[in-house]
Design a protein around this motif. Structure first.
Motif, PDB file in Angstrom:
ATOM      1  N   ALA A 288      36.062  41.267  40.205  1.00  0.00           N
ATOM      2  CA  ALA A 288      36.016  42.340  41.207  1.00  0.00           C
ATOM      3  C   ALA A 288      37.236  42.268  42.131  1.00  0.00           C
ATOM      4  O   ALA A 288      37.845  43.296  42.462  1.00  0.00           O
ATOM      5  N   TRP A 289      37.610  41.062  42.527  1.00  0.00           N
ATOM      6  CA  TRP A 289      38.732  40.884  43.457  1.00  0.00           C
ATOM      7  C   TRP A 289      40.051  41.356  42.856  1.00  0.00           C
ATOM      8  O   TRP A 289      40.819  42.082  43.496  1.00  0.00           O
TER       9      TRP A 289
ATOM     10  N   ASP B  63      24.931  40.088  43.505  1.00  0.00           N
ATOM     11  CA  ASP B  63      25.215  40.468  42.123  1.00  0.00           C
ATOM     12  C   ASP B  63      25.432  41.969  41.971  1.00  0.00           C
ATOM     13  O   ASP B  63      26.398  42.415  41.351  1.00  0.00           O
TER      14      ASP B  63
ATOM     15  N   TYR C 106      34.186  37.989  48.834  1.00  0.00           N
ATOM     16  CA  TYR C 106      33.718  38.136  47.451  1.00  0.00           C
ATOM     17  C   TYR C 106      32.758  37.014  47.072  1.00  0.00           C
ATOM     18  O   TYR C 106      31.879  37.200  46.238  1.00  0.00           O
TER      19      TYR C 106
ATOM     20  N   LEU D 137      28.799  43.253  43.299  1.00  0.00           N
ATOM     21  CA  LEU D 137      29.934  42.862  42.476  1.00  0.00           C
ATOM     22  C   LEU D 137      30.026  43.710  41.213  1.00  0.00           C
ATOM     23  O   LEU D 137      31.102  44.209  40.857  1.00  0.00           O
TER      24      LEU D 137
ATOM     25  N   ARG E  84      31.202  47.233  42.053  1.00  0.00           N
ATOM     26  CA  ARG E  84      32.629  47.286  42.366  1.00  0.00           C
ATOM     27  C   ARG E  84      33.460  47.221  41.089  1.00  0.00           C
ATOM     28  O   ARG E  84      34.462  47.931  40.943  1.00  0.00           O
TER      29      ARG E  84
ATOM     30  N   GLY F 297      32.921  37.682  40.648  1.00  0.00           N
ATOM     31  CA  GLY F 297      33.594  37.795  41.939  1.00  0.00           C
ATOM     32  C   GLY F 297      35.098  37.855  41.787  1.00  0.00           C
ATOM     33  O   GLY F 297      35.779  38.654  42.450  1.00  0.00           O
TER      34      GLY F 297
END
Length: 446
Positions: free
Chosen positions: A396-397, A73, A68, A76, A79, A393
């Motif tokens: 998204a994770w 950009d 990640y 991310l 996602r 990041g």
């Protein structure tokens, strides 16, 4: 006490464009780096004030997987959008006013910490609340959430230096010292013939769940920057004195506006016996101010206001009450983040407005009102170092984790702490200004 939240479109930007100033204009060049580089480093990260005293443990650990960290950009953002669409009503994403734009654009609600905690209550079907803010905010959301709901903080290293300036052990020690000074031989710390206790604790929303629980156990209350005056009036009806923590400036500015003399507002330094005061000073006190502050708002000065007035005749200056008293006194208006937003909205095209608060919000207000000249009082761009720790990041994770059936970075307040903290929060809600609408409270024990 809260107002309608911002739910409309916000300006978007590059994930890696942390600030918009020219090179050399930022308070820390490392702000341009990915925050994951500092997750395991002691301290509050790039842009933190040198005045911040790093607590033990130094930070809450967090770490973003390398995959990640390396995503560009566009990937991310895609996602995040895909995960939100797949999760639908099972998810609500909250974004604090001070978050960077590339995070805020994915929020379902944008507001201050307490507005957002209550906004989550409007989504009762949401299984998960993702709070893009800092640790104490996610704790408050968990206290008010339903027992079966999960609250996630995308980066566990996103703490708050002000909140950490008043820890539970220091406050308990201070309270024991105050008991020795104030306790009556007959009534102890109980009410006297006038029905008032010697002292009540008041904690700002920017504090840990443990300190909110402390207030709940000791007859105290929580306040926000928008209702601090109402809360202090509530406390003065019940006590001869108030112990106000952790932000000295909000306490001083609010009490002064209520007519409390400055010589009756001694500072309580937790590193000194009796907070650095004599027993006589403590008996004469009306508000005991904890030695805490906001690193961002402490940066604003009267000299900055004078420069703004010299360069922009007719400029209006509005600042946050976490700013030092001389700055608040020199401004045209002072108030909560929501008041600042309303102040700008009520202005006219062509107006010039200088704002003393976190730069991400100032830049967003300038983008929303291009027919006005809006700028930050501080010429050196310095966003909140801990709000900065939330990055697309991390968002998204944690959202990908939900798709995989894993709740990452969950914030869970122990039941006994949540119960007492909720008592203090409910007192705050009951002490709302006369012209305010009631704010619903739910969660554990409701």
């Amino acid at each position: 006490m809260t107002s309608t939240l911002s739910t409309g479109p916000v300006p978007t930007g590059s994930v890696h464009d942390v600030v918009t100033a020219r090179p050399g204009d930022t308070c820390d060049a490392e702000l341009a780096e990915g925050p994951w580089l500092f997750d395991l480093v002691p301290g509050y990260g790039p842009g933190a004030s040198e005045d911040d005293v790093v607590p033990e443990p130094v930070v809450r650990p967090g770490q973003l997987p390398v995959a990640y960290q390396r995503m560009d950009d566009a990937d991310l953002h895609e996602r995040i959008r895909a995960a939100k669409e797949a999760l639908g009503d099972r998810l609500v994403v909250l974004g604090h006013f001070y978050q960077r734009d590339e995070v805020v654009q994915h929020a379902d609600f944008v507001g201050d910490s307490f507005q957002l905690a209550n906004a989550a209550l409007t989504r009762p079907d949401a299984e998960t609340i993702v709070f893009c803010g800092v640790h104490f905010m996610a704790e408050t959301a968990d206290i008010l959430a339903r027992p079966e709901q999960h609250v996630i903080l995308p980066n566990l290293a996103a703490g708050c230096s002000m909140a950490d300036m008043a820890d539970e052990e220091s406050v308990e020690t201070a309270w024991e010292e105050l008991e020795r000074v104030y306790a009556d031989p007959v009534t102890g710390m109980g009410p006297d013939a006038d029905g008032k206790v010697p002292v009540l604790p008041v904690t700002y929303m920017n504090s840990s769940a443990a300190l909110k629980a402390f207030c709940g156990r000791h007859g105290g209350i929580v306040c926000t920057s928008s209702n601090a005056a109402t809360v202090l009036e509530w406390a003065f009806e019940r006590a001869h004195r108030v112990l106000f923590f952790p932000d000295q400036h909000l306490g001083r500015n609010t009490a002064k506006a209520l007519g409390v003399p400055l010589d009756r507002m001694p500072m309580w330094n937790p590193r000194k016996p009796l907070g650095g005061n004599t027993e006589e000073q403590l008996h004469d006190a009306q508000v005991l101010l904890w030695h805490g502050f906001c690193s961002v708002h402490k940066r604003f000065t009267v000299a900055q206001i004078e420069q703004a007035r010299a360069e922009h005749p007719g400029v209006k200056v509005v600042v946050h009450p976490e700013c030092p008293m001389p700055v608040v006194d020199a401004a045209d208006a002072a108030g909560s983040t929501d008041l600042i937003r309303k102040y700008v909205a009520a202005s006219q095209p062509g107006d010039v407005i200088a704002i003393g608060t976190e730069v991400n919000l100032v830049n967003r207000l300038a983008a929303e009102h291009p027919d006005r000249t809006i700028f930050c009082l501080d010429p050196v761009v310095c966003p909140c170092s801990t709000m900065y720790r939330i990055h697309p990041g991390y968002l998204a994770w944690v959202l990908d984790g939900l798709l995989e059936g894993e709740v990452r970075n969950e914030i869970v307040v122990p039941d006994d702490v949540a119960r007492d903290a909720k008592v203090a929060l409910e007192r705050m809600l009951a002490a709302r200004p006369k012209d305010a609408s009631p704010v619903p409270v739910s969660g554990r024990g409701a």
